[in-house]
Design a protein around this motif. Structure first.
Motif, PDB file in Angstrom:
ATOM      1  N   UNK A  22       0.828  -1.213   0.000  1.00 14.82           N
ATOM      2  CA  UNK A  22       0.000   0.000   0.000  1.00 14.82           C
ATOM      3  C   UNK A  22       0.860   1.259   0.000  1.00 14.82           C
ATOM      4  N   UNK A  23       0.419   2.246  -0.748  1.00 14.74           N
ATOM      5  CA  UNK A  23       1.148   3.507  -0.863  1.00 14.74           C
ATOM      6  C   UNK A  23       0.548   4.567   0.062  1.00 14.74           C
ATOM      7  N   UNK A  24       1.323   5.590   0.336  1.00 12.95           N
ATOM      8  CA  UNK A  24       0.911   6.664   1.242  1.00 12.95           C
ATOM      9  C   UNK A  24      -0.371   7.340   0.780  1.00 12.95           C
ATOM     10  N   UNK A  25      -0.557   7.474  -0.540  1.00 13.55           N
ATOM     11  CA  UNK A  25      -1.751   8.146  -1.058  1.00 13.55           C
ATOM     12  C   UNK A  25      -3.028   7.458  -0.601  1.00 13.55           C
ATOM     13  N   UNK A  26      -3.010   6.134  -0.453  1.00 12.61           N
ATOM     14  CA  UNK A  26      -4.188   5.406  -0.001  1.00 12.61           C
ATOM     15  C   UNK A  26      -4.512   5.769   1.440  1.00 12.61           C
ATOM     16  N   UNK A  27      -3.514   5.764   2.303  1.00 11.26           N
ATOM     17  CA  UNK A  27      -3.732   6.128   3.698  1.00 11.26           C
ATOM     18  C   UNK A  27      -4.244   7.549   3.845  1.00 11.26           C
ATOM     19  N   UNK A  28      -3.673   8.459   3.070  1.00  9.41           N
ATOM     20  CA  UNK A  28      -4.103   9.856   3.116  1.00  9.41           C
ATOM     21  C   UNK A  28      -5.549  10.006   2.674  1.00  9.41           C
ATOM     22  N   UNK A  29      -5.942   9.247   1.659  1.00  9.02           N
ATOM     23  CA  UNK A  29      -7.319   9.306   1.161  1.00  9.02           C
ATOM     24  C   UNK A  29      -8.299   8.724   2.177  1.00  9.02           C
ATOM     25  N   UNK A  30      -7.911   7.625   2.844  1.00  8.66           N
ATOM     26  CA  UNK A  30      -8.780   7.020   3.857  1.00  8.66           C
ATOM     27  C   UNK A  30      -8.995   8.007   5.006  1.00  8.66           C
ATOM     28  N   UNK A  31      -7.938   8.654   5.460  1.00  4.36           N
ATOM     29  CA  UNK A  31      -8.045   9.604   6.569  1.00  4.36           C
ATOM     30  C   UNK A  31      -8.857  10.827   6.146  1.00  4.36           C
ATOM     31  N   UNK A  32      -8.623  11.329   4.939  1.00  2.00           N
ATOM     32  CA  UNK A  32      -9.348  12.504   4.454  1.00  2.00           C
ATOM     33  C   UNK A  32     -10.835  12.216   4.306  1.00  2.00           C
ATOM     34  N   UNK A  33     -11.180  10.965   3.957  1.00  2.00           N
ATOM     35  CA  UNK A  33     -12.577  10.568   3.815  1.00  2.00           C
ATOM     36  C   UNK A  33     -13.315  10.779   5.136  1.00  2.00           C
ATOM     37  N   UNK A  34     -12.742  10.296   6.226  1.00  2.00           N
ATOM     38  CA  UNK A  34     -13.302  10.519   7.551  1.00  2.00           C
ATOM     39  C   UNK A  34     -14.550   9.743   7.899  1.00  2.00           C
ATOM     40  N   UNK A  35     -15.105   8.984   6.960  1.00  2.00           N
ATOM     41  CA  UNK A  35     -16.304   8.194   7.245  1.00  2.00           C
ATOM     42  C   UNK A  35     -15.917   6.831   7.804  1.00  2.00           C
TER      43      UNK A  35
END
Length: 167
Positions: free
Chosen positions: A123-136
């Protein structure tokens, strides 16, 4: 000679008793030393199955600002009987204390994947950032609190598990 020996022993006993009465080093209810450190963050996270094999794919994504930990598992991996291992900063403690196998199924989150989320199976950092930004995050997601070394600062972290897509 015996007279001097007795005086030295008495001096050591009095000194020991006098210094043991000072409370310069307080301890908490777990018997751990309370220090002056104010930091409290998670530095690493991993999950282990009953055979003591790590089940996370790659490294967990830890966002200390949003206080979210994202772990990635293989498609179909069981997470209802796992042992979490959480590394903290120096002198911090985790509450509740991990003392038994844990069910992380309530922390599982569905994510829409895009190209580049997994490079070479990691997994790349962009995935983690997107999951956190989603917030749901799931309402049943597990939460652990990190308490600083001085026991004055507490931060609650949400643990989210993302299942890697079948390839």
């Amino acid at each position: 000679m015996k007279k001097y020996f007795n005086k030295i022993v008495m001096l050591l006993v009095v000194t020991t008793l006098a210094t043991s009465c000072f409370n310069d080093f307080p301890v908490d209810d777990r018997g751990l030393l309370i220090t002056t450190k104010n930091e409290c963050y998670i530095s690493n996270f991993s999950l282990y199955d009953s055979s003591q094999s790590e089940i996370l794919v790659g490294s967990a994504y830890i966002d200390t600002t949003a206080q979210v930990v994202v772990g990635y598992i293989r498609h179909g991996q069981q997470i209802d009987h796992v042992w979490p291992r959480v590394s903290l900063c120096t002198d911090a403690i985790l509450t509740p204390k991990i003392t038994t196998w844990t069910d992380f199924t309530g922390s599982k989150m569905d994510v829409a994947f895009v190209n580049g989320d997994f490079a070479s199976g990691v997994p790349q950092t962009q995935l983690g950032e997107r999951v956190v930004a989603n917030g749901n995050f799931p309402s049943t997601a597990l939460k652990y609190s990190v308490v600083s070394g001085n026991r004055k600062t507490t931060k609650e972290y949400t643990f989210v598990i993302v299942e890697r897509p079948l390839q």
